[in-house]
Scaffold this motif. Structure first.
Motif, PDB file in Angstrom:
ATOM      1  N   GLY A 255     -15.160 -17.670  -4.196  1.00 37.99           N
ATOM      2  CA  GLY A 255     -14.967 -16.596  -3.384  1.00 37.99           C
ATOM      3  C   GLY A 255     -14.944 -17.045  -1.932  1.00 37.99           C
ATOM      4  O   GLY A 255     -15.791 -18.105  -1.719  1.00 37.99           O
ATOM      5  N   VAL A 256     -14.619 -16.209  -1.034  1.00 40.56           N
ATOM      6  CA  VAL A 256     -14.826 -16.664   0.524  1.00 40.56           C
ATOM      7  C   VAL A 256     -15.951 -15.813   0.823  1.00 40.56           C
ATOM      8  O   VAL A 256     -16.313 -14.998   0.439  1.00 40.56           O
TER       9      VAL A 256
ATOM     10  N   ARG B 278      -9.882  -9.558  15.580  1.00 40.50           N
ATOM     11  CA  ARG B 278      -9.265 -10.057  14.375  1.00 40.50           C
ATOM     12  C   ARG B 278      -9.511  -9.250  13.259  1.00 40.50           C
ATOM     13  O   ARG B 278      -8.913  -9.274  12.291  1.00 40.50           O
ATOM     14  N   VAL B 279     -10.291  -8.181  13.347  1.00 38.81           N
ATOM     15  CA  VAL B 279     -10.546  -7.103  12.146  1.00 38.81           C
ATOM     16  C   VAL B 279     -10.121  -5.598  12.247  1.00 38.81           C
ATOM     17  O   VAL B 279     -10.144  -5.251  13.478  1.00 38.81           O
ATOM     18  N   SER B 280      -9.415  -5.326  11.218  1.00 42.21           N
ATOM     19  CA  SER B 280      -8.911  -4.005  11.121  1.00 42.21           C
ATOM     20  C   SER B 280     -10.290  -3.193  10.746  1.00 42.21           C
ATOM     21  O   SER B 280     -10.590  -3.052   9.508  1.00 42.21           O
TER      22      SER B 280
ATOM     23  N   ALA C 168     -17.137  -1.070   1.008  1.00 39.12           N
ATOM     24  CA  ALA C 168     -16.933  -2.146  -0.132  1.00 39.12           C
ATOM     25  C   ALA C 168     -17.939  -3.052  -0.287  1.00 39.12           C
ATOM     26  O   ALA C 168     -17.779  -4.194  -1.088  1.00 39.12           O
ATOM     27  N   GLY C 169     -18.837  -2.904   0.858  1.00 40.58           N
ATOM     28  CA  GLY C 169     -19.756  -3.957   0.821  1.00 40.58           C
ATOM     29  C   GLY C 169     -19.547  -5.010   1.952  1.00 40.58           C
ATOM     30  O   GLY C 169     -18.219  -5.112   2.591  1.00 40.58           O
TER      31      GLY C 169
ATOM     32  N   GLN D 281     -10.832  -9.328   3.954  1.00 39.25           N
ATOM     33  CA  GLN D 281      -9.821  -9.117   4.884  1.00 39.25           C
ATOM     34  C   GLN D 281      -9.366 -10.004   5.759  1.00 39.25           C
ATOM     35  O   GLN D 281      -8.215 -10.152   5.925  1.00 39.25           O
ATOM     36  N   LEU D 282      -9.879 -11.030   6.500  1.00 38.57           N
ATOM     37  CA  LEU D 282      -9.454 -11.893   7.107  1.00 38.57           C
ATOM     38  C   LEU D 282      -8.843 -13.015   6.293  1.00 38.57           C
ATOM     39  O   LEU D 282      -7.739 -13.326   6.600  1.00 38.57           O
TER      40      LEU D 282
END
Length: 415
Positions: A42-43, A74-76, A205-206, A213-214
Motif C-alpha cells: 500500500g501507499v 494538494r489535499v481535499s 478513515a485514519g 487520496q493523493l
C-alpha cells in the motif's frame, strides 16, 4: 532479465510515501511517463492505517495539520472528513494536571491562562511574543534565522526554565520524538507557526486516508505495489524478483536508511524511534478530544482517539493511543499502563492491548544547523527526496517530492 511486460517509463520513482507520490503526480502532470515502485502492499510509507477487529490503528500516533502550504495545495480537506483535536492540551506536571488553552479559538478556556494559574505573567508575555512573531513573519525569513537548539530558542525568547520543563518540553518531545529539545529551532518555529495557523485533526478513515487520496490522482498504471527495488543500476533498477526496469532518470523517495543503501555515498541523518500502544477500554477515560502530555517522561503523549474520531473503534468502545520514546524497557507496556492509570485517574488493568507499533526512523534527527530544504540532485539523472531532505513533517515530505519533480523537469529542459 528485463521486464518486457510494459514499456519502460521516462522516470522511475522508488517509494510511494508522500514524497514519492507528490513527485510522481507533478511529473505525470508535466506529460512524462512515470512508474512509481512501492515495496509494500500500500501507499503512504509510515503514514498508513491498519484495520484490525473494527479498530483503525495508525502506524504510530500522527496528526494532520491543515495549515501546511502543500496540504492546502494538494489535499481535499472536505473529502477527508477531518475531526479536530481540542486547541490546546492537558499537561501532567510534577504536582497536578493543568490545561493550556488557545484563548483565541477557545475563549471559554481563557481563564486557565490567567497569570499565575499555569504560567507566570512573564512566561505568558514571552510565549505570546514568540507566537505572534512566528505567525506574522514570512516563512522565508523564519527558514533563514540563525539556527540553534529549540531549548536555546525558548531561553532566548524569555521563557523560564520551569515553564519549558513542565509544559513546553513534554509537548514538543512528542513533536520531535526526543526529550532534550536539541532539535533545530528553525524547524521549531515553522512547526509552531503551523500549529498557530491551522487545526490539528484526524481523518475519519485514519491517517492513511491522506496518501490514499493523493495516490488516487495518479494516472492508471503508474503505481506498482509489492515491487521492492534491490539496486539502482546504471540503466535503471533491479527488482527483488530478479527483473530489471530500465529508465534514464530515477528518483529515490524512500526513508533515509533505504535511500542510503540504494544510493551509495548518500549521507542521511540519524532517525528517531517511537513506540505507540493502542488500548481499548469499555468507557472513555477522558471525555474530550484533547492531547495529554507527561512531564515525568514516562510517556510522550496520550489521547482518547475515539473522542476525536469515533470511527477509530467499534461502537461502545474507547481507543486510547499512547506514545513513548523507543521503549526497550523490560515490561514496557505494563509500565505504560500503570502510568496511564495515574494520568487519567482511572483503573487501566482491564484495558485490552489492541496493537503496538515500534516505528523506527519515524522522524529524522533535525539537529542544528538544519537546512529546512535542500537540493534533491544526487548525481546525473539520479535524485533523492523525502522528509530527511527537508523537515520531518507532512509538509517536508510533500515539499521535497515537489522539489524533486521541479529539478528533474529543469534538468530535462536543459538536455
Amino acid at each position: 532479465m528485463a521486464d518486457h511486460r510494459r514499456p519502460p517509463p521516462d522516470i522511475l520513482v522508488i517509494g510511494a510515501g508522500l514524497a514519492g507520490i507528490a513527485c510522481a503526480l507533478d511529473l505525470s502532470r508535466a506529460g512524462l511517463s512515470v512508474e512509481l515502485l512501492e515495496s509494500s502492499d500500500g501507499v503512504g510509507g509510515r503514514m498508513r492505517t491498519d484495520r484490525k477487529d473494527g479498530f483503525l490503528l495508525d502506524r504510530g500516533f500522527q496528526v494532520f495539520n491543515t495549515a501546511y502550504p502543500q496540504v492546502k495545495r494538494r489535499v481535499s480537506l472536505r473529502d477527508l472528513c477531518l475531526r479536530p483535536f481540542t486547541p490546546g492540551l492537558l499537561a501532567r506536571t510534577s504536582t497536578r494536571l493543568v490545561r493550556i488553552a488557545d484563548p483565541i479559538r477557545r475563549p471559554g478556556d481563557a481563564a486557565s491562562l490567567m497569570p499565575g494559574r499555569v504560567l507566570s505573567a512573564r512566561d505568558l508575555a514571552a510565549l505570546a511574543a514568540l507566537t505572534t512573531r512566528d505567525v506574522l513573519l514570512p516563512a522565508s525569513i523564519l527558514k533563514r534565522l540563525p539556527d540553534r537548539s529549540t531549548a536555546a530558542a525558548l531561553t532566548r525568547a524569555g521563557i523560564s526554565l520551569s515553564a519549558a520543563e513542565e509544559l513546553l518540553r513534554p509537548f514538543l518531545s512528542g513533536v520531535f520524538l526526543e526529550d532534550e529539545l536539541e532539535t533545530s529551532a528553525r524547524f521549531f518555529h515553522m512547526v509552531w507557526r503551523s500549529m498557530a495557523r491551522g487545526n490539528l485533526c484526524l481523518p475519519a478513515a485514519g491517517i492513511g486516508a491522506v496518501p490514499e487520496q493523493l495516490a488516487a490522482g495518479l494516472p492508471d498504471g503508474t503505481l506498482r505495489l509489492e515491487a521492492p527495488v534491490v539496486t539502482v543500476t546504471d540503466s535503471g533498477v533491479l527488482l527483488q524478483d530478479g527483473s530489471e526496469r530500465p529508465a534514464s532518470t530515477i528518483v529515490v523517495a524512500t526513508d533515509g536508511p533505504t535511500a542510503a543503501c540504494l544510493l551509495p555515498g548518500l549521507t542521511v541523518p540519524d532517525g528517531r524511534t517511537v513506540t505507540t500502544y493502542y488500548h481499548a477500554a469499555d468507557t472513555s477515560p477522558l471525555a474530550e478530544p484533547t492531547l495529554v502530555v507527561d512531564s515525568s517522561r514516562a510517556v510522550l503523549n496520550t489521547c482518547v482517539l475515539t473522542e476525536v474520531a469515533p470511527s477509530y473503534a467499534p461502537p461502545g468502545t474507547a481507543l486510547v493511543s499512547t506514545s513513548v520514546l523507543n521503549d526497550d524497557r523490560p515490561g514496557g507496556e505494563a509500565v505504560v499502563r500503570r502510568r496511564l492509570a495515574e494520568l487519567y485517574g482511572t483503573d487501566t488493568s482491564a484495558w485490552t492491548l489492541i496493537g503496538a507499533y515500534i516505528v523506527e526512523d519515524a522522524l529524522p534527527a533535525m539537529v542544528p544547523p538544519w537546512p529546512v530544504s535542500r537540493t534533491t540532485r544526487f548525481a546525473p539523472d539520479r535524485y533523492v527526496c523525502g522528509d530527511h531532505r527537508a523537515t520531518g513533517s507532512v509538509q517536508g515530505a510533500l515539499a521535497s517530492g515537489t522539489r524533486a519533480a521541479r529539478e528533474v523537469l529543469a534538468d530535462l529542459a536543459r538536455q
